[in-house]
Write a protein that holds these residues in place. Sequence first.
Motif, PDB file in Angstrom:
ATOM      1  N   LEU A 108      44.171  45.128  32.905  1.00  0.00           N
ATOM      2  CA  LEU A 108      42.736  44.924  32.707  1.00  0.00           C
ATOM      3  C   LEU A 108      42.261  43.634  33.359  1.00  0.00           C
ATOM      4  CD1 LEU A 108      42.513  46.012  28.965  1.00  0.00           C
ATOM      5  CD2 LEU A 108      41.393  47.174  30.878  1.00  0.00           C
ATOM      6  N   LEU A 109      43.135  42.629  33.394  1.00  0.00           N
ATOM      7  CA  LEU A 109      42.778  41.335  33.981  1.00  0.00           C
ATOM      8  C   LEU A 109      43.064  41.272  35.475  1.00  0.00           C
ATOM      9  CD1 LEU A 109      44.011  38.960  31.134  1.00  0.00           C
ATOM     10  CD2 LEU A 109      41.654  39.517  31.744  1.00  0.00           C
ATOM     11  N   GLY A 110      43.506  42.381  36.049  1.00  0.00           N
ATOM     12  CA  GLY A 110      43.773  42.397  37.480  1.00  0.00           C
ATOM     13  C   GLY A 110      45.057  41.724  37.878  1.00  0.00           C
ATOM     14  N   LEU A 111      45.951  41.499  36.905  1.00  0.00           N
ATOM     15  CA  LEU A 111      47.246  40.895  37.202  1.00  0.00           C
ATOM     16  C   LEU A 111      48.237  41.984  37.562  1.00  0.00           C
ATOM     17  CD1 LEU A 111      47.351  38.446  34.150  1.00  0.00           C
ATOM     18  CD2 LEU A 111      46.444  38.009  36.447  1.00  0.00           C
ATOM     19  N   PRO A 112      49.315  41.678  38.248  1.00  0.00           N
ATOM     20  CA  PRO A 112      50.312  42.703  38.577  1.00  0.00           C
ATOM     21  C   PRO A 112      50.877  43.322  37.309  1.00  0.00           C
ATOM     22  CG  PRO A 112      50.695  40.700  39.846  1.00  0.00           C
ATOM     23  CD  PRO A 112      49.659  40.357  38.820  1.00  0.00           C
ATOM     24  N   ASP A 113      50.985  44.659  37.302  1.00  0.00           N
ATOM     25  CA  ASP A 113      51.560  45.304  36.132  1.00  0.00           C
ATOM     26  C   ASP A 113      53.051  44.979  36.054  1.00  0.00           C
ATOM     27  OD1 ASP A 113      51.723  46.955  38.464  1.00  0.00           O
ATOM     28  OD2 ASP A 113      52.503  48.579  37.221  1.00  0.00           O
ATOM     29  N   VAL A 114      53.522  44.786  34.862  1.00  0.00           N
ATOM     30  CA  VAL A 114      54.917  44.407  34.647  1.00  0.00           C
ATOM     31  C   VAL A 114      55.755  45.679  34.562  1.00  0.00           C
ATOM     32  CG1 VAL A 114      56.520  43.189  33.139  1.00  0.00           C
ATOM     33  CG2 VAL A 114      54.184  42.330  33.448  1.00  0.00           C
ATOM     34  N   PRO A 115      56.734  45.836  35.436  1.00  0.00           N
ATOM     35  CA  PRO A 115      57.500  47.091  35.487  1.00  0.00           C
ATOM     36  C   PRO A 115      58.005  47.514  34.113  1.00  0.00           C
ATOM     37  CG  PRO A 115      58.140  45.667  37.293  1.00  0.00           C
ATOM     38  CD  PRO A 115      57.224  44.859  36.424  1.00  0.00           C
ATOM     39  N   GLY A 116      57.656  48.719  33.728  1.00  0.00           N
ATOM     40  CA  GLY A 116      58.105  49.264  32.457  1.00  0.00           C
ATOM     41  C   GLY A 116      57.255  48.821  31.292  1.00  0.00           C
ATOM     42  N   ALA A 117      56.953  47.545  31.175  1.00  0.00           N
ATOM     43  CA  ALA A 117      56.225  47.021  30.019  1.00  0.00           C
ATOM     44  C   ALA A 117      54.792  47.535  29.961  1.00  0.00           C
ATOM     45  CB  ALA A 117      56.237  45.490  30.042  1.00  0.00           C
ATOM     46  N   SER A 118      54.144  47.665  31.113  1.00  0.00           N
ATOM     47  CA  SER A 118      52.779  48.197  31.120  1.00  0.00           C
ATOM     48  C   SER A 118      52.772  49.654  30.676  1.00  0.00           C
ATOM     49  CB  SER A 118      52.164  48.057  32.519  1.00  0.00           C
ATOM     50  OG  SER A 118      52.092  46.692  32.905  1.00  0.00           O
ATOM     51  N   ASP A 119      53.781  50.413  31.074  1.00  0.00           N
ATOM     52  CA  ASP A 119      53.915  51.796  30.600  1.00  0.00           C
ATOM     53  C   ASP A 119      54.038  51.849  29.084  1.00  0.00           C
ATOM     54  OD1 ASP A 119      53.774  53.019  33.071  1.00  0.00           O
ATOM     55  OD2 ASP A 119      55.937  53.289  33.294  1.00  0.00           O
ATOM     56  N   ILE A 120      54.805  50.930  28.501  1.00  0.00           N
ATOM     57  CA  ILE A 120      55.007  50.907  27.056  1.00  0.00           C
ATOM     58  C   ILE A 120      53.678  50.678  26.342  1.00  0.00           C
ATOM     59  CG2 ILE A 120      56.093  49.668  25.136  1.00  0.00           C
ATOM     60  CD1 ILE A 120      58.033  51.405  26.708  1.00  0.00           C
TER      61      ILE A 120
END
Length: 524
Positions: free
Chosen positions: A377-389
């Motif tokens: 939402l803040l336009g930061l890189p999604d963290v692999p796996g954690a954003s999916d969670i």
Amino acid sequence: MAEAKTYLNSRFKGEHADDYAAGGFHPVYLGDVLDGRYQVFRKLGKGSQCTVWLARDRSAPTRLFRALKVYSARSSKDMQNPVDSLERMPSHPGEKHVELPFDSFIIQGPRGKHLCTVVEPLGYPIVELEDEAYDKRAENGGGQGEVPGDPWSVVFAKRACRQALLALDYLHKHRIAHRDIAGRNFCFALQYDLSAFDENEVMKSVWPEETKPEEEVGRDQVGISAITTKAKSDELPDSDLESSPDSSDDGKPPSQWKMDWDECERRIADQWDACEPGDATAVPLSDAWNKANFWNSREDIELLQRKDGNPLGPDEIRYTVAPTRLETGFNLGHVTDPERTQTFRLVLTDLGFACPFSECGKRPMPTVVDYMAPESLLGLPDVPGASDIFSLGLWFWEVVMLRGLVVDAGFQQPRGRVLQYLARRLGPVPASLRARWGRPDADRFVDADSGRPLDTPEEDEEEYGDDDFPRGGIWYHARKRRPLDMSDEDMGAFVHLIQQMLRWEPDRRPSTDELLQDKWFSGI
């Protein structure tokens, strides 16, 4: 099919034609044979990246149907689906819950190359069942879960959540992030053998129950009222389209758009009059059957014409087809049936945004905010796996409680508002994230020092009226929305699970392995 391409020989610029041209979608027609083996006879769906078609594999020794995902030229460019080359793990229970392609190939279209993947035909997404259950709940006493006759079941929801988690675990074991976890992307597998039916039987849900003989079908029966074409010029404002084409606001002679509209109606009616219905009883996928398929689906066909009246070129779009999903065989009545609840299977679809963990910071993300993690939402890189969670946690809540935790069904909220609701449910926005949330947007929704949500009652009342959805913490909404068969103990375990999945800091969220061991799933 060749015959359809010859007798539809003109095009008016309609909204679907614009859509296809802008996105670079490949024009697929009923009866087309792709890759020399897959013969198309029904459209199943259309998304932002691809169209989905039902086809028969003519190379198979017995009757076999497959779904074809034909990606737009834009989506296909430099697109490498990471699941194409992954090493299969049949022993993993999540493999049957992920949409893995049987085959893939490239076709050349007028706007570039198109990736096509061959997948299992599926039914409707679970979100449609959720919507039906929500409506039923409203009929029985409003939005609150604990009402007599509530058809939803926490047992069903828990099984659905675990299947979704198994699917994500399968991808994460391969170091692949899905990056578009949402209710619309979990589809029911068919609860029947599609190959037991021939094409005529599969098409029964699309065709009318009775088809009039050719001599009985005239312009009055199949004219403009039977299709969805909109004669819209580039210059015409949307507001003009809302006016009746039979009148002029200022009493002056009809405007150019009115004459264009009438001309489009006339041409399309002439085209339908020129079409022969074909023989619906012919051998499936023969020329006569293909023509009948087109004719009998005419209410879902949008005929397109050139505004200048000139014939279409060989690479121009002639018509578009409305999608019609396959019946799943699982319905709301089965949710509380223990025997049927045991048998359903959800499949995680739409892997167009999926990528290896190592490339998550380089690939574009979906734009729909409903299930986004805070970092996204803040336009930061999604963290692999954690954003999916995080996204999966939001969907868990929705499938159990039949209402979104931070974004209500049907509302596409500003990103700042979603973060504000997250702060109401989960606690203040941490300073580490607050520092990366730029002003003045942040100051509208959360306190600059504490990160606590600010009250914006005038906006809440405007959108929700007397509904208290914008207010209250996670425990308040859990008590209000829980299914009738959810005990206090089970509710406590569920809320604890969601709080772990929805932690603000990505590195503190549990892995899929840890979630599968959570006590809320015990007994499943």
